[in-house]
Design a protein around this motif. Structure first.
Motif, PDB file in Angstrom:
ATOM      1  N   VAL A   1      22.955  -9.438  17.657  1.00 36.06           N
ATOM      2  CA  VAL A   1      24.147  -8.657  17.306  1.00 36.06           C
ATOM      3  C   VAL A   1      25.380  -9.536  17.493  1.00 36.06           C
ATOM      4  CG1 VAL A   1      25.477  -6.561  17.776  1.00 36.06           C
ATOM      5  CG2 VAL A   1      22.994  -6.549  18.109  1.00 36.06           C
ATOM      6  N   LYS A   2      26.232  -9.543  16.498  1.00 33.77           N
ATOM      7  CA  LYS A   2      27.419 -10.405  16.518  1.00 33.77           C
ATOM      8  C   LYS A   2      28.251 -10.177  17.784  1.00 33.77           C
ATOM      9  CE  LYS A   2      31.134 -11.826  13.410  1.00 33.77           C
ATOM     10  NZ  LYS A   2      32.401 -11.641  14.058  1.00 33.77           N
ATOM     11  N   ASP A   3      28.596 -11.263  18.433  1.00 28.18           N
ATOM     12  CA  ASP A   3      29.455 -11.274  19.623  1.00 28.18           C
ATOM     13  C   ASP A   3      28.873 -10.532  20.827  1.00 28.18           C
ATOM     14  OD1 ASP A   3      31.243 -12.720  18.127  1.00 28.18           O
ATOM     15  OD2 ASP A   3      32.420 -10.962  17.535  1.00 28.18           O
ATOM     16  N   LEU A   4      27.613 -10.164  20.767  1.00 23.90           N
ATOM     17  CA  LEU A   4      26.993  -9.550  21.951  1.00 23.90           C
ATOM     18  C   LEU A   4      25.970 -10.505  22.559  1.00 23.90           C
ATOM     19  CD1 LEU A   4      26.264  -5.746  21.382  1.00 23.90           C
ATOM     20  CD2 LEU A   4      27.844  -6.807  22.960  1.00 23.90           C
ATOM     21  N   ASN A   5      25.001 -10.934  21.752  1.00 25.09           N
ATOM     22  CA  ASN A   5      23.953 -11.803  22.315  1.00 25.09           C
ATOM     23  C   ASN A   5      23.685 -13.009  21.419  1.00 25.09           C
ATOM     24  OD1 ASN A   5      22.730 -10.473  20.222  1.00 25.09           O
ATOM     25  ND2 ASN A   5      20.939  -9.774  21.381  1.00 25.09           N
TER      26      ASN A   5
END
Ligand code: SF4
Length: 320
Positions: A179-183
């Motif tokens: 997920v973008k900018d999460l992991n």
């Protein structure tokens, strides 16, 4: 499948990794011990970590037997559920009974949380393929991405996966939802790599949220980040599979019934809905979609520059 109604069995549908899959859902819709921000079912409504005998094992087996009599072209029987199938207390018995009626390989797709329990590990070790998900390398990200029930502990889950690998002789395929900018940053991926190395899966797959997620702010990672994740984790991508045409699984059902059945499992891209009914004009399908929207059965959602239709939620969504 057409002659009679099916309650637990669906498909066959093209599975991303396993070929043509006959699906089994042994739990009520949206029953899960997570409420992932990317979940294509929306937020979890039956948010529980209590395993239950939701339905009799033999009722499910009878349906599978009936489906198999229709001589469908099937590569695998997949226990998946519109939620988390390990919450079904009869899972081990179900796998044993299915093995008695067919030699088709059995897969279990799971969020992996209950692999922390020895009993669950034993039950699903009877399957041929087990496909757990692991998205987070630490408790903070675990909470942000998967929003687990409070009694679930990430360290115990990863320990459970390591223990499961030791007793499971089938194929263990780990999946990561990026997920973008999460992991999707290098540091997170490198820590995940160390955890995956301890689990020793046979394969690692990376997915991205290609369908409308539970939370609007969830985004697909940049291609460059996906490529880097594939490299760091030595993984295969299943992120391109939304190009697969959806199959018309029940030729005798009405278009409305087919649309409702599939959207109950995941949102459907509008252009894919048209391909489901090659003998019906696009205008007729559009009219049907708009009528269903008016009756509040489905709703239109824009995501990633595409139009999707998804089932209208009926129950109040809540977390504990
Ligand atoms: S993505 Fe899977 S594990 Fe996560 S909330 Fe949805 S059903 Fe549960």
């Amino acid at each position: 499948m057409s002659k009679q109604e099916y309650k637990y069995v669906f498909g066959p549908v093209p599975s991303r990794r396993l070929g043509r899959s006959l699906g089994i859902s042994p739990i009520p819709s949206k029953t899960c011990n997570f409420s992932c921000v990317y979940c294509q079912l929306g937020r979890t409504t039956n948010y529980t970590n209590t395993r239950k005998m939701f339905y009799p094992v033999l009722d499910i087996v009878d349906e599978v037997r009936r489906a198999l009599l229709e001589k469908l072209d099937i590569d695998v029987i997949t226990i998946v559920g519109d939620g988390e199938p390990t919450l079904y207390k009869g899972l081990g018995e179900l796998i044993s009974e299915l093995k008695k009626i067919s030699q088709i390989p059995i897969a279990v797709i799971t969020n992996g949380a209950l692999l922390c329990e020895a009993e669950v590990r034993k039950e699903i070790s009877k399957a041929d393929f087990v496909l757990p998900t692991l998205d987070a390398p630490n408790k903070e990200l675990f909470k942000r991405i998967n929003r687990p029930r409070k009694e679930l502990d990430l360290d115990k889950i990863t320990e459970g996966m390591i223990k499961f690998r030791k007793i499971f002789s089938g194929q263990l395929w780990l999946e990561l939802m990026l997920v973008k900018d999460l992991n999707d940053d290098d540091n997170t991926l490198k820590v995940l790599k160390r955890i995956f190395d301890k689990i020793q899966p046979d394969k690692i797959f990376i997915n991205v949220p290609i369908r409308p997620p539970a939370e609007k702010w969830v985004k697909i990672p940049l291609t460059e980040r996906l490529q880097e994740a594939l490299r760091i984790l030595n993984a295969e991508s299943i992120a391109h599979y939304d190009q697969l045409l959806v199959e018309n699984i029940d030729k005798n059902s009405s278009p409305e019934k087919i649309i409702l059945e599939i959207t109950q499992r995941h949102p459907l891209r509008e252009d894919q809905i048209f391909t489901l009914f090659p003998n019906v004009s696009k205008n007729e399908i559009m009219d049907l979609l708009l009528q269903m929207e008016k009756k509040e059965k489905i709703k239109r959602v824009e995501y990633n520059n595409r139009i999707f239709w998804q089932i209208k939620k009926s129950k109040k969504e809540k977390y504990e």
